[in-house]
Scaffold this motif. Structure first.
Motif, mmCIF file in Angstrom:
data_model
loop_
_atom_site.group_PDB
_atom_site.id
_atom_site.type_symbol
_atom_site.label_atom_id
_atom_site.label_comp_id
_atom_site.label_asym_id
_atom_site.label_seq_id
_atom_site.Cartn_x
_atom_site.Cartn_y
_atom_site.Cartn_z
ATOM 1 N N ILE A 11 0.843 -1.191 0.000
ATOM 2 C CA ILE A 11 0.000 0.000 0.000
ATOM 3 C C ILE A 11 0.880 1.244 0.000
ATOM 4 O O ILE A 11 1.882 1.302 0.715
ATOM 5 C CB ILE A 11 -0.921 0.007 1.234
ATOM 6 N N THR B 7 0.734 -0.734 -5.075
ATOM 7 C CA THR B 7 -0.401 0.149 -5.296
ATOM 8 C C THR B 7 -0.035 1.562 -4.844
ATOM 9 O O THR B 7 0.876 1.766 -4.030
ATOM 10 C CB THR B 7 -1.648 -0.299 -4.512
ATOM 11 N N LEU C 48 -4.976 2.286 -5.640
ATOM 12 C CA LEU C 48 -5.675 1.912 -4.408
ATOM 13 C C LEU C 48 -5.653 3.112 -3.479
ATOM 14 O O LEU C 48 -4.586 3.579 -3.071
ATOM 15 C CB LEU C 48 -5.007 0.717 -3.723
ATOM 16 N N ALA D 133 -6.404 3.676 -0.029
ATOM 17 C CA ALA D 133 -6.655 2.872 1.168
ATOM 18 C C ALA D 133 -7.288 3.650 2.300
ATOM 19 O O ALA D 133 -7.562 3.076 3.354
ATOM 20 C CB ALA D 133 -5.349 2.232 1.648
ATOM 21 N N TRP E 299 -12.043 -0.810 1.342
ATOM 22 C CA TRP E 299 -11.172 -1.042 0.189
ATOM 23 C C TRP E 299 -10.736 -2.504 0.093
ATOM 24 O O TRP E 299 -10.372 -2.983 -0.982
ATOM 25 C CB TRP E 299 -9.956 -0.130 0.249
ATOM 26 N N HIS E 300 -10.797 -3.210 1.214
ATOM 27 C CA HIS E 300 -10.368 -4.607 1.217
ATOM 28 C C HIS E 300 -11.239 -5.486 0.328
ATOM 29 O O HIS E 300 -10.802 -6.561 -0.114
ATOM 30 C CB HIS E 300 -10.407 -5.159 2.638
ATOM 31 N N HIS F 285 -9.425 -5.579 -2.931
ATOM 32 C CA HIS F 285 -7.965 -5.729 -2.940
ATOM 33 C C HIS F 285 -7.469 -6.844 -2.023
ATOM 34 O O HIS F 285 -6.270 -6.992 -1.839
ATOM 35 C CB HIS F 285 -7.304 -4.401 -2.564
ATOM 36 N N VAL G 181 -7.546 2.833 6.826
ATOM 37 C CA VAL G 181 -6.409 2.032 6.369
ATOM 38 C C VAL G 181 -6.238 0.794 7.247
ATOM 39 O O VAL G 181 -6.108 -0.335 6.744
ATOM 40 C CB VAL G 181 -5.118 2.869 6.394
ATOM 41 N N GLY H 34 -9.078 -1.768 6.989
ATOM 42 C CA GLY H 34 -8.962 -2.516 5.748
ATOM 43 C C GLY H 34 -7.883 -3.579 5.812
ATOM 44 O O GLY H 34 -8.053 -4.688 5.293
ATOM 45 N N ILE H 35 -6.769 -3.245 6.471
ATOM 46 C CA ILE H 35 -5.683 -4.215 6.588
ATOM 47 C C ILE H 35 -6.141 -5.442 7.362
ATOM 48 O O ILE H 35 -5.861 -6.591 6.975
ATOM 49 C CB ILE H 35 -4.459 -3.559 7.257
#
Length: 212
Positions: A48, A71, A99, A101, A106-107, A110, A133, A136-137
């Motif tokens: 990212i 990305t 991307l 993020a 967003w996940h 991606h 962020v 999403g991780i």
């Protein structure tokens, strides 16, 4: 969201659109040392905010068994990543994709990823953006996957050096919403996943996230 910030070391560029960042060159070896000790050797890697693309080339070369997907959100940096890939990238380094993020969920487009790498982003975005962020991780990681978050952080609400305090202040002078995040706050946002923190050069930290 892309901010145009006045940073101490803005990337330079060459004639083929490749950009060069002194900080990326300096932290490349310490980051790679941590990755060699903890990162998976096979699967899909999502980088990212890959920036200039220098890390993507070096790390994808070091992990030939990882399908490395860089990305970014900035068009100039996406062009730089692609220029680096064409000039020096190994076969397992994919063409960069956009991307952002900091946008929620967003996940969904991606993930999943066996490894996620994020270098020097959290202090350049707001707390609300950092929440997106980090959320999403935690959702983009595949079961058993690992994420690596590198950068400068506050400890117990305080900077650990005069240089960090000055940089944090300079960021907030440009945008009061951004600046260093406290390491405890970051770890809380990553719960219930397990995290461990590794000291890095220049008072930076690497947060290693272990997916359940």
């Amino acid at each position: 969201m892309t901010r145009r910030l006045n940073l101490p070391e803005a990337p330079g560029s060459g004639g083929d659109r490749r950009m060069f960042a002194p900080s990326a060159r300096r932290n490349m070896a310490p980051i790679l040392e941590v990755l060699r000790a903890h990162a998976p050797t096979k699967g899909r890697a999502l980088e990212i905010a890959a920036g200039t693309g220098e890390h993507a080339v070096a790390f994808s070369r070091a992990f030939p068994g990882l399908d490395w997907q860089p990305t970014d959100v900035d068009p100039d940096r996406l062009a730089s990543i692609e220029a680096w890939r064409r000039a020096e990238g190994p076969d397992n380094m994919r063409a960069p994709i956009e991307l952002n993020a900091v946008t929620p969920n967003w996940h969904e487009t991606h993930g999943p990823a066996d490894m996620i790498l994020l270098v020097n982003l959290l202090h350049l975005i707001s707390e609300a953006e950092a929440r997106a962020v980090l959320a999403g991780i935690t959702q983009a990681l595949a079961p058993g996957g690992k994420a690596f978050l590198y950068g400068p952080f506050l400890r117990n609400g305080e900077a650990t050096s005069e240089g960090d305090a000055a940089f944090h202040a300079s960021l907030q002078a440009q945008d009061s919403a951004i600046g260093y995040k406290d390491i405890a706050w970051v770890s809380d946002r990553l719960a219930p996943m397990q995290t461990e923190t590794t000291p890095m050069p220049s008072n930076n930290l690497m947060v290693i996230v272990n997916a359940n």
